[in-house]
Design an enzyme around this catalytic site. Structure first.
Site, short mmCIF file in Angstrom:
data_model
loop_
_atom_site.label_atom_id
_atom_site.label_comp_id
_atom_site.label_asym_id
_atom_site.label_seq_id
_atom_site.Cartn_x
_atom_site.Cartn_y
_atom_site.Cartn_z
N ARG A 121 -1.45 4.71 1.28
CA ARG A 121 -0.44 5.11 0.46
C ARG A 121 -0.69 5.09 -1.16
O ARG A 121 -0.05 3.20 -1.28
CB ARG A 121 0.58 4.91 1.42
CG ARG A 121 1.91 5.87 0.54
CD ARG A 121 3.43 5.17 1.56
NE ARG A 121 4.59 6.30 1.19
CZ ARG A 121 5.47 5.70 0.29
NH1 ARG A 121 6.07 4.82 -0.09
NH2 ARG A 121 7.07 6.06 -0.12
N GLU A 167 11.87 9.73 -1.11
CA GLU A 167 13.06 9.50 -0.81
C GLU A 167 13.82 10.65 -1.04
O GLU A 167 14.89 10.10 -1.96
CB GLU A 167 13.68 7.89 -1.09
CG GLU A 167 12.88 7.57 -0.24
CD GLU A 167 13.67 5.86 -0.65
OE1 GLU A 167 13.61 5.04 -1.23
OE2 GLU A 167 12.90 4.68 0.78
N GLU A 174 7.62 3.75 5.21
CA GLU A 174 8.16 2.64 4.40
C GLU A 174 9.28 0.95 5.12
O GLU A 174 10.05 1.73 5.62
CB GLU A 174 9.37 2.26 3.22
CG GLU A 174 8.25 3.33 2.24
CD GLU A 174 8.99 3.53 0.86
OE1 GLU A 174 10.01 2.29 0.58
OE2 GLU A 174 8.82 4.59 -0.06
#
Ligand SMILES: *[C@@H]1O[C@H](CO)[C@@H](O)[C@H](O)[C@H]1NC(C)=O
Length: 346
Positions: A63, A153, A263
């Site tokens: 990522r 997010e 995450e």
């Protein structure tokens, strides 16, 4: 009858245990910067490039965060492309995490890039072109993105104030996400689009967001391939494994789609912080946490769960970033792997 039932149960858990989670990945975006500060990594006493160590342990998805900064070492496109070359050469698939900001974007900040338009129409055009061009850039250097994350997010939207969700109004965010997804599709028919939220354990948040963000003529369910979530054990005791299992199971049942925990981490060193599970603060505790999360993702209904990624396992010198604990790395301060690096095993 009862023994037949327990035989079935045993068989089902055996299948669950032997079915490997497709992606065991990591976000090691800081790697080039950390190496530039002189850090080197070792596994079993042998110095090796970090991506080689991770890959040999089973890590198969890298990522890579991209900011809109002009500075190479602030995760700009050139930096991300360089890191992708190394990750792909090591044998990993590529996952690009677009922040749509010059710096960190998270639920508390989502600043529009300084050089971008500041109105909705201008931003729709810009996010379409930018997303398309980033996907093309990775494709053109021979390291195509398997996944593209449309904002980081974005629980309260992105590109604030225009794309901010306020008073349950998702209109602008829904348009912007649709434009971003269209840009990704224009560049590649195979790249998978992701929408990423913090606090994947919180079903109330997840349900509210995905019940609101799809709107007629704006974001369509077909624009989105993967629902991606962060999960941190040190921001509140609500981030428990049972809450995660419950939330992701309901997410899979109600919204479908591929699901990933993109995450997470667990501390090796931490004091004065109440964690969401009573596992040890150590490499063994890290392994325990990761195995439990892996099993939850792997056990989601209809095989929806496809990946688990560790956040910044090697950021020596900044080990506490994004954490309220002092060290959540999978390496010790000298760069030697901790036993918890075995999280990537299938
Ligand atoms: C959404 O976009 C419209 C049209 O540009 C704008 O008038 C409105 O203020 C925006 N909403 C927010 C919350 O900024």
């Amino acid at each position: 009858m009862r023994s037949f039932h327990s035989l079935l149960l045993a068989l089902t858990s055996l299948v669950a245990l032997t079915h490997a989670l497709q992606y065991r990945g990591a976000d090691f975006s800081s790697l080039i910067n950390v190496e530039n500060q002189g850090v080197r990594y070792k596994h079993n006493g042998q110095t090796q490039p970090f991506e080689t160590i991770l890959k040999n342990q089973g890590c198969n998805l890298a990522r890579i965060r991209i900011w809109t900064s002009n500075n190479y070492n602030e995760y700009n496109l050139a930096y991300g492309l360089a890191l992708a070359k190394r990750a792909a050469a090591a044998g990993m698939d590529i996952y690009v995490d677009l922040h749509y900001s010059d710096t960190w974007a998270d639920p508390g900040k989502q600043a529009i890039p300084s050089s971008w338009p500041k109105d909705l129409a201008g931003l729709n055009t810009k996010i379409y072109e930018y997303t398309r061009d980033v996907v093309l850039a990775f494709q053109n250097q021979g390291t195509p993105a398997k996944y593209i994350e449309l904002g980081n997010e974005i629980n309260s939207g992105m590109l604030w104030p225009v794309g901010r969700v306020s008073n349950n109004n998702f209109n602008n965010l829904s348009e912007l996400l649709h434009s971003a997804a269209a840009g990704a599709r224009a560049a590649s028919s195979s790249v998978k689009t992701m929408v990423h939220l913090a606090n994947g354990w919180n079903w109330g948040t997840v349900d509210w967001f995905f019940s609101g963000v799809y709107l007629p003529g704006k974001l369509a369910t077909s624009d989105v391939d993967v629902l991606a979530f962060s999960l941190y054990p040190f921001y509140g005791t609500g981030a428990s494994l049972s809450a995660l299992r419950s939330s992701l199971t309901q997410t899979a049942n109600k919204f479908g789609k591929e699901i990933m925990v993109v995450e997470t981490n667990w501390p090796a060193v931490c004091s004065g912080v109440t964690l969401s599970e009573k596992f040890p603060v150590s490499a063994a505790g890290q392994s325990q946490w990761l195995n439990e999360v892996k099993n939850i993702v792997n056990g989601l209904p209809n095989g929806r769960g496809t990946g688990l990624l560790y956040w910044e396992p090697g950021w020596i010198g900044n080990a506490n970033l994004g954490s309220s604990c002092s060290d959540a790395l999978l390496v010790d301060p000298s760069g030697s792997t901790r036993s918890s690096v075995n999280m990537f095993a299938a």
